[in-house]
Design a protein around this motif. Structure first.
Motif, PDB file in Angstrom:
ATOM      1  N   ILE C   5       0.295 -10.237 -12.835  1.00  0.00           N
ATOM      2  CA  ILE C   5       0.145 -10.177 -14.283  1.00  0.00           C
ATOM      3  C   ILE C   5      -1.262 -10.674 -14.575  1.00  0.00           C
ATOM      4  O   ILE C   5      -1.706 -11.660 -13.996  1.00  0.00           O
ATOM      5  CB  ILE C   5       1.176 -11.090 -14.977  1.00  0.00           C
ATOM      6  CG1 ILE C   5       2.601 -10.602 -14.678  1.00  0.00           C
ATOM      7  CG2 ILE C   5       0.934 -11.150 -16.470  1.00  0.00           C
ATOM      8  CD1 ILE C   5       3.680 -11.535 -15.177  1.00  0.00           C
ATOM      9  N   SER C   6      -1.962 -10.005 -15.467  1.00  0.00           N
ATOM     10  CA  SER C   6      -3.330 -10.416 -15.754  1.00  0.00           C
ATOM     11  C   SER C   6      -3.379 -11.840 -16.312  1.00  0.00           C
ATOM     12  O   SER C   6      -2.647 -12.178 -17.236  1.00  0.00           O
ATOM     13  CB  SER C   6      -3.950  -9.454 -16.774  1.00  0.00           C
ATOM     14  OG  SER C   6      -5.108 -10.049 -17.329  1.00  0.00           O
ATOM     15  N   SER C  74       6.182 -16.482 -15.814  1.00  0.00           N
ATOM     16  CA  SER C  74       6.304 -15.266 -15.008  1.00  0.00           C
ATOM     17  C   SER C  74       5.211 -15.195 -13.945  1.00  0.00           C
ATOM     18  O   SER C  74       5.455 -14.733 -12.828  1.00  0.00           O
ATOM     19  CB  SER C  74       6.256 -14.021 -15.894  1.00  0.00           C
ATOM     20  OG  SER C  74       7.437 -13.932 -16.653  1.00  0.00           O
ATOM     21  N   LEU C  75       4.011 -15.652 -14.282  1.00  0.00           N
ATOM     22  CA  LEU C  75       2.961 -15.739 -13.264  1.00  0.00           C
ATOM     23  C   LEU C  75       3.465 -16.590 -12.104  1.00  0.00           C
ATOM     24  O   LEU C  75       3.293 -16.248 -10.927  1.00  0.00           O
ATOM     25  CB  LEU C  75       1.701 -16.379 -13.853  1.00  0.00           C
ATOM     26  CG  LEU C  75       0.806 -15.508 -14.733  1.00  0.00           C
ATOM     27  CD1 LEU C  75      -0.173 -16.365 -15.538  1.00  0.00           C
ATOM     28  CD2 LEU C  75       0.026 -14.514 -13.896  1.00  0.00           C
ATOM     29  N   ASN C  76       4.097 -17.699 -12.439  1.00  0.00           N
ATOM     30  CA  ASN C  76       4.587 -18.609 -11.399  1.00  0.00           C
ATOM     31  C   ASN C  76       5.702 -17.975 -10.581  1.00  0.00           C
ATOM     32  O   ASN C  76       5.753 -18.115  -9.363  1.00  0.00           O
ATOM     33  CB  ASN C  76       5.093 -19.905 -12.029  1.00  0.00           C
ATOM     34  CG  ASN C  76       3.979 -20.695 -12.681  1.00  0.00           C
ATOM     35  OD1 ASN C  76       2.820 -20.331 -12.565  1.00  0.00           O
ATOM     36  ND2 ASN C  76       4.337 -21.763 -13.371  1.00  0.00           N
ATOM     37  N   MET C  77       6.626 -17.291 -11.262  1.00  0.00           N
ATOM     38  CA  MET C  77       7.761 -16.711 -10.538  1.00  0.00           C
ATOM     39  C   MET C  77       7.294 -15.576  -9.623  1.00  0.00           C
ATOM     40  O   MET C  77       7.792 -15.428  -8.506  1.00  0.00           O
ATOM     41  CB  MET C  77       8.825 -16.221 -11.517  1.00  0.00           C
ATOM     42  CG  MET C  77       9.577 -17.341 -12.221  1.00  0.00           C
ATOM     43  SD  MET C  77      10.328 -18.540 -11.074  1.00  0.00           S
ATOM     44  CE  MET C  77       9.343 -19.992 -11.422  1.00  0.00           C
ATOM     45  N   LEU C  78       6.333 -14.786 -10.075  1.00  0.00           N
ATOM     46  CA  LEU C  78       5.798 -13.730  -9.209  1.00  0.00           C
ATOM     47  C   LEU C  78       5.107 -14.342  -7.993  1.00  0.00           C
ATOM     48  O   LEU C  78       5.212 -13.838  -6.879  1.00  0.00           O
ATOM     49  CB  LEU C  78       4.821 -12.848  -9.985  1.00  0.00           C
ATOM     50  CG  LEU C  78       5.468 -11.872 -10.972  1.00  0.00           C
ATOM     51  CD1 LEU C  78       4.425 -11.261 -11.888  1.00  0.00           C
ATOM     52  CD2 LEU C  78       6.188 -10.758 -10.226  1.00  0.00           C
ATOM     53  N   ALA C  79       4.399 -15.434  -8.238  1.00  0.00           N
ATOM     54  CA  ALA C  79       3.724 -16.103  -7.118  1.00  0.00           C
ATOM     55  C   ALA C  79       4.760 -16.652  -6.142  1.00  0.00           C
ATOM     56  O   ALA C  79       4.591 -16.574  -4.927  1.00  0.00           O
ATOM     57  CB  ALA C  79       2.842 -17.226  -7.637  1.00  0.00           C
TER      58      ALA C  79
END
Lengths: 554, 430, 401
Positions: C5-6, C74-79
């Motif tokens: 995510i950007s 969401s950035l964290n969960m994708l990571a």
């Protein structure tokens, strides 16, 4: 005539008490070519002093897109240059891997490009020795999901990304290891001659306003866009025209490869990932000033328009800033802009009646080493030095050993460690010692992950005078917040630990923020406008840096 | 939920909170929408009113207001209204145990130049409890305290820079670095971490014990904002009593410990007034008919909800808060889509000097004295829409040091006028 | 996979750091701004992950507080998903992520036996060794699942129908809340349909790093719910976390599924009930004698993140006899299974301490909250019983005291 003995350049004080230096060669220009020539001469044992009017890479070497060309871009128009590119590209990856990201590159044909151009381009690449293999469009989109799904054809080439500043720095570090001496913030103001031979240079220290006399027998004019001005100091003329190019920096890495448009070279058609950011360049306009480096909104918008067929979301990516540099184009007979040759030229001014003066100009960063080699060859021939050039064999800086890296991992954030080790080169062990000796080693710049120990180390360097110097060495303030948080933290830490810079703290911060502002202004919209308002809220609204400029009067 | 509120306020920064309170105090039902936490989370704990006019420092902000250009929000409101707004806020603060006060010079209130963590001085108006301008002016023997590993504040810089001001040059300074209470930490600590330690009686002793060792040796202690993150007067008094001298927090960068204290008070006051607070809701568009707004369309986690009300206060935070959208060549208010005049060439929006007199820094909605946006003819675009805070144009909070002051004044007026409009509409409907 | 995510919207203003309950409780966590958008710029560069990523509780307070709309969680969960692709999550995380699946496997084992098996001191020692803190109160399996119970509830035959998505907590551990919800919806004039095919929304799977499993659950759910959505039936849930997962998270996590099935944005059932009251379909009156009760309400973070305010609280305020306080004391600390984990138990208790104190000091005898695991944490931390708002509603309107 003075000829310095072999070894270090000598310093002495003349009867009037003025600073006086002796050396064999003075290289003017602390960009890639100058620093490369400096290194080459030092490695061949020739006493050399490097003069740079600003900080290292103050000119064009830190003001370009950071592409280490495969040569694909020049294959059709200038096949010889293309061949030089691929050869030098291979060498620079080897000797300067800390400065290079081996990303590879794509040449992409968009619906707006002429499909008939492709065949000729492929053949020209083959002729120049550039591996250019076609990639299936679906595969290309899988690898680079932000590319436009409308693209037609994709070719893979050995492009890479290079940190121009770091390349210059590492060349200079290497030269110093071989006994060279470097004077930054020293502007060459006179070239002295006696009986048709060069005998010295006067350099003006722009920070102390003092002059330094340097006795020498050779001068290498490697001043890039400024080389016309340097030649003029000796009453000579060179066919160099500055050509202005503007670039845009985006906040994140939306492509992991260099992406070129597959068409005849044009404005704004190269995207280069560069650490945490992406750079889009470059425009081309003739200018009469080598320091014509203030970017304009029109240029930014033009770049976005041309970049859009490759990355359709390009207008939604946040622009951190824009910047401009000037290319030193070799323009005999007034060729200009993209039509001008990207080749380089070494001129021995002996034929024009000044023995000991050599100019090198044109070319591009990718071929800096070759240019330096040719310039050094010319000088060595004059001096009767027979030592061969070894710059293509020896790494610029040694790699840190595994034990040092393992130790460093305990004191630095893991993610930032590799990039820090790469930019520090030789200096890693001493930064590590500094970090070990401290109770704390916090990140002062969180956007680019720069820690206190690294900043203090750079700040202690004699060549560091300002926050901007620290920024160039460390990337402090070059990320998302553009200096809003880190400049205060840096100035505060340096004051606390008694590492004064030449410029006093609040003034230093103002200059630093002003320099950042220059790049923000032309793209003052979107998220970056919000970022800038946060910066103003902090520096004007809370810290009253603007009011303090008039009120701090003791 | 689809009950129509009297007043819908958008934004939970200072302007939004003041507007909500101001409308609720008029007897209205108020619903407050917030996208994000509002800028008080990154603000300091003092209230600026007006520090500079055209670059000249102003000792008396009320006097200074008369020199402002006509389109300035303070001029639109008039000095008397600004005073009423400030009085109203001060009363709210006082009623909730956090009395703030200005410096009194010759019987008039005026600005105080307060040290920042950079060692610069900034003029501000309302001071937190315990900060006495007289002490700042006369203290000779000053202790400048920070904490190990606190990156944002280093006594060395503060002392160096304070000495560069004539009135602060001739004093004795002692730096002190308190040991960090956090030991090995994976991240850098901020003043907020320390302030939160002071919030809790169980962990407060770290600060008290450390200050006790200096008791009686200094006239003044300067420290970063770490004396609690809530508006807790007893704590402030306890700290000064232990240090046996005034303890003054320097103005600091985000996170905004001082701003959190103000937010704490205002949220408590709002809760008491029965205002409804809806978090994480972003206003997208306005529904307008016949010169009135009937509802806002709001993004509620992916679903567009309709928020209807009799009157609307937009306190959407300008450029930083997203109330003003800047795109190449155009500037627009975000929800109602009001065009804000701007030169086509973005290069003209700002000056080359970072602290210059920029066009963009004054960009915003043009309003009438009731805070209604006006069109070309200076007539209100809608009868029941009011703007407050930085989305209003005509001032540069950063250069003037007027941020919270304008937010309070315009918020107070917008809330009051929205309440009046809502009650009128209610009356019409009944 | 390798989705990103950007991070461009982040302006580093630190507001999320102010609101992050984990960062407030421990300095072991780098904090949302750094772990989210700041690190993302380096993830794109392929650099190493920060060791403290696992401390993110996915409580969404960063998303709620961010003025710039950065999807930090969401950035964290994708990571985390990317990290778990390279380093498989532990058995402990598997257990905590797959509560529903385990319940399905054990469905023929009687609940008392299951609970004895899972909750006896010996098992708790074993689980403790695996990393589930023995001090934590784990929810007990219900005798019957909600869906087993629902099968025996005859619908009144209203014309209007709604889809009720119970969520795995109600289905496996807390069927009475589901039954109360069905009662309330029936009373509001709706027949209730509980689709048989739906499974856990996948939030526990995402939080524990089982991305592919979450994807599979999401696909199964969307396939089923999209059909009902297309028939124009309201899709409701009483669980704020399930609602948020369907409303926003799935769109950010699995754009492939969204483009295939379209989003199925579950609506908050409490909001739905409140609206039926506004529309006079549902009168909160009772023939039973009014019994006064003082309760304290806790707003789950995942409800606050929905942008609809606190409809459950408003619902409670409409019940004759109910006197409700809003605790307004931040996150409870549990974040699904986060607070059960050994290395996070103390953090979760520290986070919840303000809420526990507010609950105890309120003088109320009952706590109310929509979220199942919030209620587990409240019972554990404050000692008070905790119920879902619809249960309070039913209790008063039916005179079940």
């Amino acid at each position: 005539m003075l000829v310095a003995s072999r070894g270090m350049p000598q310093q002495r004080t003349d009867p009037n008490g003025e600073s006086m230096l002796e050396t064999t060669v003075v290289v003017i220009g602390g960009g890639a070519t100058g620093a490369g020539t400096f290194r080459d001469l030092c490695m061949r044992g020739v006493p050399t002093i490097l003069l740079e009017q600003g900080g290292l890479a103050h000119g064009t070497s830190s003001r370009f897109h950071g592409l280490l060309h495969s040569g694909g871009r020049y294959a059709v128009g200038d096949n010889d240059s293309a061949r030089e590119c691929i050869e030098e590209n291979t060498i620079v990856r080897r000797i300067g891997h800390q400065c290079v990201e081996e990303t590879e590159g794509f040449f992409v044909l968009t619906p707006e490009d002429d499909p008939d151009y492709v065949q000729g381009w492929v053949e020209a690449c083959a002729k120049a020795g550039i591996a250019a293999a076609e990639v299936d469009v679906h595969e290309a989109l899988r690898l680079e999901p932000n590319l436009s799904p409308a693209i037609r054809r994709v070719f893979r080439v050995p492009d890479a990304c290079v940190d121009g500043f770091r390349l210059v720095l590492h060349n200079a570090m290497s030269a110093q290891r071989y006994g060279g001496r470097m004077l930054t913030y020293h502007k060459a103001v006179a070239i002295h001659q006696q009986n048709g031979k060069v005998c010295g240079v006067t350099a003006h220290n722009t920070l102390t306003n003092e002059d330094v006399e340097i006795a020498c027998s050779c001068v290498v004019n490697a001043a890039g866009s400024w080389s016309g001005r340097i030649a003029a100091l000796a009453g000579l003329d060179v066919a160099v025209s500055p050509d202005r190019g503007t670039l845009v920096v985006f906040n994140h890495r939306f492509t992991s490869r260099v992406v070129n448009r597959l068409h005849p070279g044009s404005d704004g058609d190269i995207f280069v990932p560069h650490g945490s950011i992406t750079i889009l360049g470059t425009t081309s306009t003739t200018t009469d000033r080598p320091d014509d480096t203030i970017p304009t909104t029109a240029e930014v918008q033009r770049l976005l328009a041309i970049g859009e067929p490759l990355f359709p979301d390009v207008r939604n990516y946040r622009i951190l800033r824009a910047f401009a540099g000037t290319r030193p184009l070799y323009t005999p007979g007034n060729a200009s802009g993209r039509k001008a040759s990207r080749g380089f030229h070494v001129v021995d001014h002996g034929s024009e009646g000044l023995e000991g003066m050599v100019s090198i100009f044109g070319g591009k960063l990718t071929t800096y080493r070759l240019m330096a080699e040719r310039a050094a060859d010319t000088v060595c021939k004059k001096l009767g030095v027979t030592a061969p050039c070894r710059t293509a064999e020896e790494a610029l800086i040694p790699d840190p050993d595994k034990a040092t890296l393992a130790l460093a991992a305990r004191h630095f954030p893991m993610a930032g460690l590799k990039i820090m080790a790469d930019r520090l080169g030789d200096d890693l062990p001493s930064v590590l010692d500094a970090a070990k000796a401290k109770k704390e080693n916090p990140l002062l710049c969180e956007c680019e992950m720069v820690s206190l120990a690294e900043i203090e180390h750079v700040a202690r360097d004699a060549a560091t005078h300002s926050l901007t110097d620290i920024r160039l060495r460390t990337r402090l303030g070059m990320g998302t917040c553009q200096g809003t948080f880190c400049s205060l933290r840096t100035i505060a830490a340096l004051a606390e630990h008694n590492i004064p810079l030449d410029i006093p703290p609040t003034e230093n911060m103002r200059r630093f923020l002003q320099e950042r502002w220059k790049g923000l202004r032309p793209a003052l919209w979107g998220i970056q406008a919000r970022e800038m308002e946060l910066g103003r809220a902090v520096y004007a609204g809370v810290l009253n840096l603007d009011g303090a400029a008039h009120e701090q009067n003791c | 939920m689809n009950k129509i509120a009297d007043v819908l306020v958008v934004g939970s920064g200072m302007a939004g909170l003041v507007a909500a309170l101001s409308a609720a105090q008029q007897g209205c039902s108020v619903r407050l929408l917030s996208a994000g936490m509002g800028s008080l989370a990154i603000c300091g704990g003092t209230i600026d009113l007006l520090g500079y006019v055209q670059g000249n420092a102003i000792a008396d902000p009320w006097q200074g207001m008369t020199q402002l250009p006509e389109e300035h929000p303070y001029r639109l409101l008039g000095v008397d209204n600004v005073r009423l707004a400030m009085d109203s806020l001060r009363k709210t603060l006082e009623d909730h145990g956090w009395p703030m006060h200005p410096a009194i010079i010759d019987g008039h209130d005026g600005n105080t130049r307060l040290p920042t963590i950079m060692g610069t001085l900034k003029p501000t108006w309302l001071l937190p409890p315990g900060v006495e301008p007289q002490t700042l002016a006369t203290a000779k023997n000053i202790l400048v305290v920070s904490v190990e590993k606190l990156r944002d504040c280093r006594p060395g810089l503060v002392i160096d820079q304070l000495k560069r001001y004539k009135e602060w040059a001739d004093r004795t300074y002692t730096p002190a670095l308190l040991p960090s209470p956090f030991g090995e930490a994976h991240r850098s600590i901020s003043a907020l971490d320390l302030a939160r330690l002071a919030d809790r009686p169980q962990t407060r002793n770290w600060l008290l014990d450390n200050l006790a060792q200096f008791a009686g040796n200094y006239d003044l202690i300067l420290l970063p904002p770490l004396c609690g993150s809530r508006a807790d007067l007893a704590l402030q008094q306890q700290i000064s009593a232990i240090a046996k001298c005034p303890v003054v927090e320097m103005l600091s960068i985000p996170p905004g410990v001082g701003g959190l204290r103000l937010r704490d008070v205002l949220l408590r006051a709002m809760k008491e007034c029965g205002c409804t607070f809806i978090e994480n809701a972003t206003a997208l568009h306005a529904e307008v008919h016949d010169g009135c707004c009937t509802a806002l369309q709001v993004n509620a986690s992916g679903v567009v909800e309709r928020q209807a009300a009799h009157a609307f206060v937009m306190a959407t935070g300008g450029i930083l808060g997203g109330g003003i959208t800047m795109t190449p060549g155009t500037v627009q208010e975000t929800v109602f889509g009001i065009d804000i005049p701007a030169p086509q060439d973005v290069g003209q929006w700002s000056e080359q000097d970072i602290f210059g007199n920029h066009i963009f820094s004054h960009m915003g909605i043009r309003v009438d004295s009731a805070m209604r946006p006006v069109g070309h003819e200076a007539t209100p675009l809608w009868q029941n829409v009011f703007f407050a805070g930085r989305t209003v144009g005509g001032y540069d909070y950063a250069a003037e040091k007027s941020g919270l002051g304008v937010a309070i004044a315009t918020g107070w007026q917008a809330g009051r006028m929205a309440a009046r409009a809502a009650l009128e509409m209610n009356g019409k409907q009944q | 996979m390798n989705m990103h995510i950007s991070p461009d919207k982040c302006i580093a203003c630190t507001t999320c750091v102010v609101q992050c309950p984990v960062a407030e409780a421990t300095t072991k966590f780098l904090g949302p701004r750094m772990i989210g958008p700041a690190y993302e710029r380096f993830r794109l560069l392929g650099l190493a992950e920060d060791a403290s990523l696992h401390y993110c509780a996915n409580c969404k307070n960063c998303d709620i507080s961010c003025p710039q709309g950065v999807p930090v969680s969401s950035l964290n969960m994708l990571a985390r998903a990317e990290q778990c692709r390279h380093h498989s999550p532990s058995l402990r995380d598997w257990i905590l992520g797959h509560g529903e699946l385990m319940a399905r496997w054990l469905r023929h084992v009687p609940a008392p036996l299951k609970n004895f098996g899972m909750l006896n001191p010996l098992t708790r020692e074993v689980l403790d060794a695996l990393g589930i803190d023995k001090r934590a109160t784990l929810p007990a399996f219900a005798t019957q699942t909600f869906r087993q119970m629902f099968a025996h509830i005859r619908q009144p035959g209203h014309k209007r129908k709604v889809i009720y998505y119970p969520g795995c907590y109600v289905d496996v551990y807390d069927p009475t809340t589901g039954v109360d919800m069905v009662w309330a919806l029936n009373r509001a004039g709706y027949d209730v349909i509980v689709p048989n095919e739906v499974v856990c929304c996948g939030l526990p799977l995402v939080s524990n790093g089982f991305w592919q499993h979450a994807h599979a659950n999401a696909e199964r759910n969307l396939r089923e719910l999209a059909g009902w959505r297309d028939k124009g039936l309201p899709l409701l849930t009483g669980c704020p976390s399930c609602a948020l997962m369907f409303r926003t998270d799935l769109l950010e996590y699995f754009p492939d599924l969204i483009s295939k099935y379209g989003p199925c944005r579950l609506e908050d059932a409490q909001k739905f009930l409140l609206e039926t009251m506004d529309d006079a379909l549902f009168e909160a009156t009772s023939t039973a004698p009014v019994v006064s009760q003082h309760v304290i309400y806790h707003a789950p973070c995942h409800l606050r993140a929905q942008g609809n305010g606190l409809p459950g609280l408003a619902l409670l305020r409409r019940i004759p006899g109910v006197n409700v306080d809003n605790a307004d004391a931040g996150c409870c600390g549990i974040s699904g299974s986060y607070g059960f984990k050994k290395e996070k138990y103390d953090i979760a208790q520290t986070i919840g301490s303000r809420l526990f104190a507010a609950i105890r000091e309120s003088g109320a005898a009952t706590a109310v909250s929509e979220c199942g695991t919030c209620r587990v944490q409240i019972r554990h931390g404050s000692g008070l019983p905790a119920k879902h708002p619809v249960s309070i509603l039913r209790q008063h309107l039916e005179g079940l005291h």
